[in-house]
Write an enzyme that holds these catalytic residues in place. Structure first.
Site, PDB file in Angstrom:
ATOM      1  N   ASP A   1       0.946  -1.179   0.030  1.00  0.00           N
ATOM      2  CA  ASP A   1      -0.041  -0.038   0.087  1.00  0.00           C
ATOM      3  C   ASP A   1       0.786   1.309  -0.006  1.00  0.00           C
ATOM      4  O   ASP A   1       0.302   2.331   0.492  1.00  0.00           O
ATOM      5  CB  ASP A   1      -0.888   0.027   1.330  1.00  0.00           C
ATOM      6  CG  ASP A   1      -1.861  -1.129   1.059  1.00  0.00           C
ATOM      7  OD1 ASP A   1      -2.238  -1.542   0.076  1.00  0.00           O
ATOM      8  OD2 ASP A   1      -2.171  -1.757   2.375  1.00  0.00           O
TER       9      ASP A   1
ATOM     10  N   LYS B   1       1.700   2.303  -5.025  1.00  0.00           N
ATOM     11  CA  LYS B   1       1.991   1.769  -6.336  1.00  0.00           C
ATOM     12  C   LYS B   1       1.172   2.135  -7.535  1.00  0.00           C
ATOM     13  O   LYS B   1       1.447   2.429  -8.654  1.00  0.00           O
ATOM     14  CB  LYS B   1       2.149   0.082  -6.266  1.00  0.00           C
ATOM     15  CG  LYS B   1       3.243  -0.186  -5.255  1.00  0.00           C
ATOM     16  CD  LYS B   1       3.377  -1.586  -5.127  1.00  0.00           C
ATOM     17  CE  LYS B   1       2.179  -2.201  -4.263  1.00  0.00           C
ATOM     18  NZ  LYS B   1       2.117  -2.048  -2.794  1.00  0.00           N
TER      19      LYS B   1
ATOM     20  N   GLY C   1      -4.605  -4.307  -3.968  1.00  0.00           N
ATOM     21  CA  GLY C   1      -5.523  -3.321  -4.014  1.00  0.00           C
ATOM     22  C   GLY C   1      -4.852  -1.712  -4.447  1.00  0.00           C
ATOM     23  O   GLY C   1      -4.336  -1.199  -3.676  1.00  0.00           O
ATOM     24  N   HIS C   2      -4.622  -1.420  -5.797  1.00  0.00           N
ATOM     25  CA  HIS C   2      -4.068  -0.547  -6.181  1.00  0.00           C
ATOM     26  C   HIS C   2      -4.853   0.623  -6.831  1.00  0.00           C
ATOM     27  O   HIS C   2      -5.783   0.761  -7.380  1.00  0.00           O
ATOM     28  CB  HIS C   2      -3.170  -0.908  -7.431  1.00  0.00           C
ATOM     29  CG  HIS C   2      -2.092  -1.834  -6.913  1.00  0.00           C
ATOM     30  ND1 HIS C   2      -1.317  -2.303  -8.047  1.00  0.00           N
ATOM     31  CD2 HIS C   2      -1.825  -2.411  -5.740  1.00  0.00           C
ATOM     32  CE1 HIS C   2      -0.643  -3.151  -7.084  1.00  0.00           C
ATOM     33  NE2 HIS C   2      -0.788  -3.306  -5.943  1.00  0.00           N
TER      34      HIS C   2
ATOM     35  N   GLN D   1       1.883  -5.857  -3.201  1.00  0.00           N
ATOM     36  CA  GLN D   1       2.215  -6.267  -2.036  1.00  0.00           C
ATOM     37  C   GLN D   1       3.583  -5.264  -1.920  1.00  0.00           C
ATOM     38  O   GLN D   1       3.705  -4.150  -2.567  1.00  0.00           O
ATOM     39  CB  GLN D   1       2.471  -7.684  -1.860  1.00  0.00           C
ATOM     40  CG  GLN D   1       1.448  -8.298  -1.611  1.00  0.00           C
ATOM     41  CD  GLN D   1       0.610  -8.748  -2.865  1.00  0.00           C
ATOM     42  OE1 GLN D   1       1.444  -9.413  -3.613  1.00  0.00           O
ATOM     43  NE2 GLN D   1      -0.584  -8.586  -3.059  1.00  0.00           N
TER      44      GLN D   1
HETATM   45  P1  GDP Z   1      -0.822   0.464  -3.322  1.00  0.00           P
HETATM   46  O1  GDP Z   1      -1.609  -0.822  -3.090  1.00  0.00           O
HETATM   47  O2  GDP Z   1       0.457   0.418  -3.265  1.00  0.00           O
HETATM   48  O3  GDP Z   1      -1.335   0.913  -4.606  1.00  0.00           O
HETATM   49  O4  GDP Z   1      -1.532   1.534  -2.610  1.00  0.00           O
HETATM   50  P2  GDP Z   1      -3.279   1.789  -2.046  1.00  0.00           P
HETATM   51  O5  GDP Z   1      -4.014   2.221  -3.236  1.00  0.00           O
HETATM   52  O6  GDP Z   1      -3.425   0.499  -1.409  1.00  0.00           O
HETATM   53  O7  GDP Z   1      -2.997   2.826  -0.926  1.00  0.00           O
HETATM   54  C1  GDP Z   1      -2.565   3.995  -1.095  1.00  0.00           C
HETATM   55  C2  GDP Z   1      -3.451   4.968  -0.687  1.00  0.00           C
HETATM   56  O8  GDP Z   1      -2.993   6.243  -0.515  1.00  0.00           O
HETATM   57  C3  GDP Z   1      -4.554   5.232  -1.707  1.00  0.00           C
HETATM   58  O9  GDP Z   1      -5.597   5.461  -1.263  1.00  0.00           O
HETATM   59  C4  GDP Z   1      -4.198   6.311  -2.593  1.00  0.00           C
HETATM   60  O10 GDP Z   1      -5.072   7.287  -3.171  1.00  0.00           O
HETATM   61  C5  GDP Z   1      -3.422   7.059  -1.513  1.00  0.00           C
HETATM   62  N1  GDP Z   1      -2.367   7.970  -1.860  1.00  0.00           N
HETATM   63  C6  GDP Z   1      -1.548   7.840  -2.825  1.00  0.00           C
HETATM   64  N2  GDP Z   1      -0.510   8.673  -2.923  1.00  0.00           N
HETATM   65  C7  GDP Z   1      -0.770   9.621  -1.891  1.00  0.00           C
HETATM   66  C8  GDP Z   1      -0.350  10.793  -1.408  1.00  0.00           C
HETATM   67  O11 GDP Z   1       0.463  11.262  -1.988  1.00  0.00           O
HETATM   68  N3  GDP Z   1      -0.985  11.453  -0.329  1.00  0.00           N
HETATM   69  C9  GDP Z   1      -2.101  11.018   0.210  1.00  0.00           C
HETATM   70  N4  GDP Z   1      -2.787  11.841   1.055  1.00  0.00           N
HETATM   71  N5  GDP Z   1      -2.743   9.888  -0.447  1.00  0.00           N
HETATM   72  C10 GDP Z   1      -2.020   9.044  -1.393  1.00  0.00           C
HETATM   73  P1  IMO Z   2      -1.074  -3.983  -2.218  1.00  0.00           P
HETATM   74  O1  IMO Z   2      -0.386  -4.485  -3.808  1.00  0.00           O
HETATM   75  C1  IMO Z   2      -0.924  -4.736   1.990  1.00  0.00           C
HETATM   76  C2  IMO Z   2      -0.671  -8.779   3.571  1.00  0.00           C
HETATM   77  C3  IMO Z   2      -2.199  -9.588   4.089  1.00  0.00           C
HETATM   78  C4  IMO Z   2      -1.883 -10.346   5.152  1.00  0.00           C
HETATM   79  C5  IMO Z   2      -0.611 -11.024   4.241  1.00  0.00           C
HETATM   80  C6  IMO Z   2      -0.656 -12.209   3.619  1.00  0.00           C
HETATM   81  O2  IMO Z   2      -2.210  -3.618  -2.413  1.00  0.00           O
HETATM   82  O3  IMO Z   2       0.198  -3.412  -1.650  1.00  0.00           O
HETATM   83  P2  IMO Z   2      -2.512 -12.758   1.425  1.00  0.00           P
HETATM   84  O4  IMO Z   2      -3.960 -12.459   1.216  1.00  0.00           O
HETATM   85  O5  IMO Z   2      -1.445 -12.421   0.637  1.00  0.00           O
HETATM   86  O6  IMO Z   2      -2.148 -14.399   1.730  1.00  0.00           O
HETATM   87  O7  IMO Z   2      -1.982 -12.321   2.664  1.00  0.00           O
HETATM   88  O8  IMO Z   2      -0.055  -9.926   3.323  1.00  0.00           O
HETATM   89  N1  IMO Z   2      -1.257  -8.195   1.949  1.00  0.00           N
HETATM   90  C7  IMO Z   2      -1.153  -6.894   1.731  1.00  0.00           C
HETATM   91  N2  IMO Z   2      -1.016  -5.855   2.568  1.00  0.00           N
HETATM   92  N3  IMO Z   2      -1.053  -4.418   0.622  1.00  0.00           N
HETATM   93  C8  IMO Z   2      -1.346  -5.624  -0.371  1.00  0.00           C
HETATM   94  O9  IMO Z   2      -1.344  -5.437  -1.346  1.00  0.00           O
HETATM   95  C9  IMO Z   2      -1.168  -6.928   0.247  1.00  0.00           C
HETATM   96  N4  IMO Z   2      -1.615  -8.146   0.032  1.00  0.00           N
HETATM   97  C10 IMO Z   2      -1.322  -9.050   0.842  1.00  0.00           C
HETATM   98  O10 IMO Z   2      -2.910  -8.354   4.788  1.00  0.00           O
HETATM   99  O11 IMO Z   2      -1.085  -9.723   6.038  1.00  0.00           O
HETATM  100 MG    MG Z   3      -2.947  -1.663  -1.847  1.00  0.00          MG
END
Ligand code: GDP
Ligand code: IMO
Ligand code: MG
Length: 421
Positions: A12, A15, A39-40, A221
């Site tokens: 998270d 990415k 979840g991107h 991840q």
């Molecule tokens: P990913 O899994 O690495 O793609 O990240 P996620 O989407 O799960 O989580 C990142 C969260 O932070 C999302 O809700 C984005 O909209 C938000 N986000 C990304 N970059 C920034 C930033 O620079 N500032 C803030 N406040 N939110 C951000």
């Molecule tokens: P993105 O791509 C954050 C974590 C789960 C759990 C462990 C194993 O959005 O960054 P799994 O379902 O893979 O067997 O879970 O890894 N996990 C993540 N945490 N972001 C993710 O993906 C994750 N994908 C798995 O919460 O701790």
């Molecule tokens: Mg994510």
């Protein structure tokens, strides 16, 4: 040439947003591992969308998006996501390609994930319950079914054989839930999947490389969730690091050039497992609230803490990171004081290395304190305009890691990113 974008922490890191930002400079955007546990999040015309299976380059016209062989695919999630994206004007039948070697997540994999987690009690991994680990177990155990198999006339009998094997395991767990509705959805989704472009991913991507096209590999991840180098057993079941690009797409290592490593300006983790810099106080609460730190896939509150340079340094080493990207810097805007962890004290001894058994070690983070910048940075467009306290914070990180933060993300919007001069 191939560049890689991946996360340096526990996932998270942002990415999705960063891949979307860089996508215009590439021809092919490819996912190489993970599945719908990812979840991107991206914003397209100010509309929020969370991608689980589709690469984050899908919103750019004429860009090829490839789901590589290293991914595990939930056809039901993919179908829903394609419908969502198509409602926004994107034609998945045109720009989305799937490797025939990609392993399928079956409904019984999801059931097994749930049964396994339940059986672990308080020692549960905190899995997303998407069937990731059982699907990868069937891959390495040489039982799994692949996307290419759905075109085989014997697919149903192969499915039944594996389903029966899974049933025995589920019986062992005393798992009694009826999954027939999931199975119905699954077979419907397979018919949808057949209409998409199923290709030989390794020839497909290497043909593009041969033609001088640019490939961007999108990690899912984070490095600290890597099955080999993460905080095992509290990890995911794939190689999330640069090495996974080779096996997850069929790309030779010497083709990889830049590795963009993403870190938040602080740190989060969702699910169980060690997190040395975790804050169980009002600072942690403030980070969660300001950063809206709730899982994009499961909605669970994310654990929050200070940036951990010991873990990031380790991740930079194993990934060969060439450039750093810092996201969510704006989330620190209101903090009075910031801490940066540069060493761990393990069983009383100071070290800058990640220990073998983080879970059993008594790890105490060693911090350097920084003054907060107390400025709203969300509208800043130039590096030079960043508050001096922030430059000091970033300068220390650059110096400690020996790699520069070249991009700073200062808000979730697709235009909220500042490039170093
Ligand atoms: P990913 O899994 O690495 O793609 O990240 P996620 O989407 O799960 O989580 C990142 C969260 O932070 C999302 O809700 C984005 O909209 C938000 N986000 C990304 N970059 C920034 C930033 O620079 N500032 C803030 N406040 N939110 C951000
Ligand atoms: P993105 O791509 C954050 C974590 C789960 C759990 C462990 C194993 O959005 O960054 P799994 O379902 O893979 O067997 O879970 O890894 N996990 C993540 N945490 N972001 C993710 O993906 C994750 N994908 C798995 O919460 O701790
Ligand atoms: Mg994510």
């Amino acid at each position: 040439m191939v560049d890689v974008i991946l996360g340096l922490q526990w996932g998270d890191e942002g990415k999705g947003k960063i891949v979307d930002y860089f996508a215009p400079s590439y021809d092919v955007i490819a996912r190489f591992q993970g599945g719908p546990n990812a979840g991107h999040t991206l914003y397209v015309d100010n509309k929020k969308i969370v991608l689980h299976q589709i690469p984050s380059g899908i919103f750019h016209e004429n860009k090829i998006n490839l789901i590589g062989n290293g991914v595990v695919l939930d056809a039901v999630t993919l179908k829903k996501e394609c419908e969502e994206v198509e409602a926004m004007g994107i034609n998945c039948k045109k720009n989305l390609y799937i490797s025939e070697r990609t392993h399928l997540i079956l409904p019984s994999h999801r059931a097994l994930d749930k049964a396994s987690e339940l059986s672990k009690g308080i020692d549960k991994i905190g899995s997303t319950l998407k069937g990731i680990s059982p699907a990868y177990m069937d891959k390495t155990g040489r039982n799994g079914l692949r996307v290419g198999d759905i075109l085989d006339k014997n697919f149903i009998s192969q499915y039944i054989k594996l389903r029966l094997k899974h049933q025995k395991l589920l019986d062992n767990f005393s798992f009694g839930e009826d999954i027939s509705a999931w199975e119905e959805e699954f077979f419907e989704a397979l018919e949808f999947l057949k209409q998409l472009q199923i290709v030989n991913g390794e020839y497909f991507v290497n043909d593009y490389i041969q033609k001088g096209k640019k490939i961007l590999a999108e990690g899912a991840q984070g490095s600290m969730l890597d099955v080999d180098f993460g905080t095992f057993p509290y990890v995911t079941s794939s190689n999330t690091i640069t090495a996974g690009v080779g096996s997850g797409l069929g790309i030779a290592p010497q083709k990889i050039k830049d590795v963009f490593g993403i870190t938040k300006a602080y740190c989060t983790r969702v699910g169980s497992g060690p997190f040395p810099t975790e804050l169980n106080d009002e600072n942690g609460e403030q980070l969660r609230k300001t950063g809206n730190e709730y899982g994009s896939t499961t909605g669970r509150p994310r654990r929050c803490g200070w940036i951990d340079l010991v873990a990031i340094n380790f991740a930079c080493m194993i990934n060969g990171v060439t450039q750093l990207i810092m996201t969510k810097a704006d989330v620190l805007d209101a903090m009075d004081e910031l801490n940066v962890c540069y060493n761990y004290r393990v069983n009383g001894k100071e070290t800058n290395q990640v220990p073998f058994q983080m879970i059993k070690s008594d790890i105490e983070p060693v911090y350097k304190k920084f003054k907060g910048w107390k400025t709203d940075i969300t509208s800043i467009k130039k590096f030079d305009s960043l508050p001096s306290e922030m430059s000091t914070y970033i300068g220390y990180i650059n110096e400690t890691l020996g790699i520069s933060v070249n991009y700073i993300s200062n808000g979730p919007g697709s235009d909220q990113i500042i490039m170093a001069p």
